[in-house]
Design a protein around this motif. Sequence first.
Motif, short mmCIF file in Angstrom:
data_model
loop_
_atom_site.label_atom_id
_atom_site.label_comp_id
_atom_site.label_asym_id
_atom_site.label_seq_id
_atom_site.Cartn_x
_atom_site.Cartn_y
_atom_site.Cartn_z
N PHE A 397 0.83 -1.21 0.00
CA PHE A 397 0.00 0.00 0.00
C PHE A 397 0.86 1.26 0.00
CE2 PHE A 397 -1.96 3.27 2.75
CZ PHE A 397 -3.13 3.53 2.05
N GLN A 398 0.50 2.21 -0.88
CA GLN A 398 1.12 3.54 -0.90
C GLN A 398 0.02 4.58 -0.67
OE1 GLN A 398 4.26 4.90 -1.20
NE2 GLN A 398 4.98 2.81 -0.79
N PRO A 399 0.06 5.33 0.44
CA PRO A 399 -1.04 6.25 0.77
C PRO A 399 -1.39 7.24 -0.33
CG PRO A 399 0.40 5.98 2.65
CD PRO A 399 1.07 5.29 1.51
N HIS A 400 -0.39 7.79 -1.05
CA HIS A 400 -0.68 8.81 -2.05
C HIS A 400 -1.44 8.24 -3.25
CE1 HIS A 400 2.76 6.94 -4.09
NE2 HIS A 400 2.41 7.61 -5.18
N ARG A 401 -1.42 6.92 -3.38
CA ARG A 401 -1.98 6.30 -4.58
C ARG A 401 -3.15 5.36 -4.31
NH1 ARG A 401 2.41 2.62 -6.34
NH2 ARG A 401 1.36 1.19 -4.90
N ASP A 402 -3.14 4.72 -3.12
CA ASP A 402 -4.02 3.57 -2.91
C ASP A 402 -5.12 3.80 -1.88
OD1 ASP A 402 -2.53 2.03 -4.73
OD2 ASP A 402 -1.05 1.55 -3.19
N ILE A 403 -5.47 5.04 -1.62
CA ILE A 403 -6.51 5.33 -0.64
C ILE A 403 -7.64 6.09 -1.31
CG2 ILE A 403 -5.44 7.50 0.10
CD1 ILE A 403 -6.37 6.85 2.94
N LEU A 404 -8.88 5.78 -0.92
CA LEU A 404 -10.03 6.57 -1.39
C LEU A 404 -10.90 6.86 -0.18
CD1 LEU A 404 -12.92 4.70 -1.62
CD2 LEU A 404 -11.54 3.59 -3.36
N THR A 405 -11.51 8.02 -0.13
CA THR A 405 -12.38 8.41 0.98
C THR A 405 -13.67 9.02 0.44
OG1 THR A 405 -11.38 10.61 1.18
CG2 THR A 405 -10.44 8.85 2.53
N VAL A 406 -14.74 8.81 1.19
CA VAL A 406 -16.05 9.40 0.90
C VAL A 406 -16.61 9.88 2.23
CG1 VAL A 406 -18.33 9.04 -0.10
CG2 VAL A 406 -16.40 7.68 -0.92
N ASP A 407 -17.17 11.09 2.26
CA ASP A 407 -17.71 11.55 3.54
C ASP A 407 -19.19 11.90 3.41
OD1 ASP A 407 -17.76 13.94 2.18
OD2 ASP A 407 -16.20 14.91 3.35
N GLY A 408 -19.79 12.21 4.57
CA GLY A 408 -21.19 12.65 4.60
C GLY A 408 -22.20 11.56 4.36
N LEU A 409 -21.86 10.29 4.68
CA LEU A 409 -22.80 9.18 4.47
C LEU A 409 -23.41 8.73 5.80
CD1 LEU A 409 -20.74 7.03 1.94
CD2 LEU A 409 -22.62 8.59 1.44
N PRO A 410 -24.66 8.21 5.77
CA PRO A 410 -25.26 7.71 7.02
C PRO A 410 -24.42 6.58 7.59
CG PRO A 410 -26.90 7.89 5.28
CD PRO A 410 -25.57 8.09 4.62
N GLY A 411 -24.24 6.56 8.91
CA GLY A 411 -23.46 5.52 9.56
C GLY A 411 -24.23 4.84 10.65
N SER A 412 -23.54 4.03 11.44
CA SER A 412 -24.18 3.34 12.55
C SER A 412 -24.49 4.32 13.67
CB SER A 412 -23.27 2.23 13.07
OG SER A 412 -23.73 1.76 14.33
N PRO A 413 -25.69 4.26 14.23
CA PRO A 413 -26.01 5.16 15.36
C PRO A 413 -25.21 4.82 16.61
CG PRO A 413 -27.79 3.60 14.99
CD PRO A 413 -26.85 3.44 13.84
N LEU A 414 -24.58 3.63 16.64
CA LEU A 414 -23.81 3.21 17.81
C LEU A 414 -22.32 3.45 17.63
CD1 LEU A 414 -25.67 -0.09 18.74
CD2 LEU A 414 -25.95 2.17 19.73
N ASP A 415 -21.93 4.12 16.55
CA ASP A 415 -20.52 4.47 16.35
C ASP A 415 -20.20 5.70 17.18
OD1 ASP A 415 -18.01 5.17 15.51
OD2 ASP A 415 -18.54 5.49 13.41
N PRO A 416 -19.36 5.55 18.22
CA PRO A 416 -19.10 6.71 19.09
C PRO A 416 -18.35 7.84 18.40
CG PRO A 416 -17.65 4.88 19.65
CD PRO A 416 -18.65 4.35 18.65
N SER A 417 -17.78 7.58 17.21
CA SER A 417 -17.04 8.64 16.52
C SER A 417 -17.87 9.33 15.45
CB SER A 417 -15.77 8.06 15.88
OG SER A 417 -16.10 7.22 14.78
N SER A 418 -19.11 8.90 15.24
CA SER A 418 -19.93 9.52 14.20
C SER A 418 -20.27 10.95 14.58
CB SER A 418 -21.20 8.71 13.95
OG SER A 418 -22.00 8.67 15.11
N THR A 419 -20.60 11.75 13.58
CA THR A 419 -20.90 13.16 13.83
C THR A 419 -22.27 13.31 14.47
OG1 THR A 419 -21.80 13.37 11.59
CG2 THR A 419 -19.48 13.88 11.88
N SER A 420 -22.58 14.52 14.92
CA SER A 420 -23.83 14.75 15.64
C SER A 420 -25.06 14.45 14.80
CB SER A 420 -23.87 16.21 16.13
OG SER A 420 -23.78 17.11 15.02
#
Length: 466
Positions: A397-420
Amino acid sequence: MTYEALAPQQDSHAFVDRYRAEHPEDVLVIDDVVAADQGVTGLIYELAARGREDMLLCRKVNGIEVPVVSNMFASRTRIARMLGTRPEQLHETFAARAAAPVPPRYVDSGPILEDVRSGAEVDLGSLPMLRHFASDRAPYITSGVIVATDPDTGVGNMSYHRAMVHSPTELATSLHSRGDLWRMLARYAERGEPMPVAMVIGGHPLFMLAASARVGYDVDERAVAGGLFGEPLDVVATPAYGIGVPAWSDFVLEGVIDPAAHAQEGPFGEFSGYSSNRSTNNVLRVETILRRRQPMLFDVEGGNTAEHLNLARVPRESEMAEKLKARFPDVTAVHYPTSGTHFHCYVAVRQSRPGQARQIMLGLLGWDPYLKTVIAVDSDIDLTDDAAVLWALATHFQPHRDILTVDGLPGSPLDPSSTSDGTTSRMGLDATRGPEFEGRRIEISDDAMSRARTLLTTLTTGANHG
């Protein structure tokens, strides 16, 4: 159908006896007195620390008048045996049987009708309950499967819901705010009616697996149980509301959930490894208690234990594996590791073209709302070994090449790190070797490994101990 004609293979007690006889090395029987306050939990966490996944049978639990069975789903091998298959065929077998539902069969009588109490006889204090964690608000029912039917279509629904005693006749429970039972309660609320329900505590493990199945709102999980059994689930009608519950249940609590009634419950140790206060705080008013004459308490250990996670993730993995392999034939395996609770997934790919792993990871991240991280590796990596996956990540794995991210999606309500607002970001890590990769894995010959095993076996049997 008479009591004597019931299918004995659906009896949870018979399952425990049979499994102990066939696999005694996989069942730990405790004859000493175990504490109801965290005693069972302590045993399970200590077993896990020693790399063991034994099914646990505690004959004597302090303050509880019945034997306790727990950790039943901690082992994938044991779950595969429940389905009569091998671990490597677990996903395919579960998916195939769940996709061939068999409607339940109503019978006239069953063990669950041996002791029926209603009215002034209802006292939830008589139920056997365990306190699982010091951080829990109270002892909890963790294996409670609530059965209800849609008021318009009559289609049934089964799902797990934690519950604690609120009063002698009431349970405080959480219905999961995006779940089918929550939607069903809203339909009763529109009619201005309470929702009749039956909470089943204790059933054959295939019935318990069916309650975790990921199916549509219009699919009755009791029919999924029939598919897993390969025959109709034998059910009896509850006395007050005629709800079909397994004839071989250990306990059934029949009553109603009033959409307008609420009571605080939690914190409770959830799959994330954190105590959760997040709850819909609903109230189940119990009108009838049904129980076998000599019941057992089939407990589901909470927290981030292998049992708690497997019970939910085997159906989830089966669904994801089926979808992925149908769309992407080069997917060879899917695994949700215990270390990632429900938030991580590993997928093995037989790469045939650039970008393929990325496309597969996007599919997983889009299909499963709980997932936050997917790691894709080559098909020669053992997904059940965290160290092997992390090795692939470290070397491919090379971080500059092999990572993808998507934000603002519904998550688990029990995830303590999820946004408000309950949303989360998601990430895919491509740890496959890729077309430009150069390197040869180190090798050890089969002959060298065979000679090493022979030598070590000799040493560990004491022949050369000095």
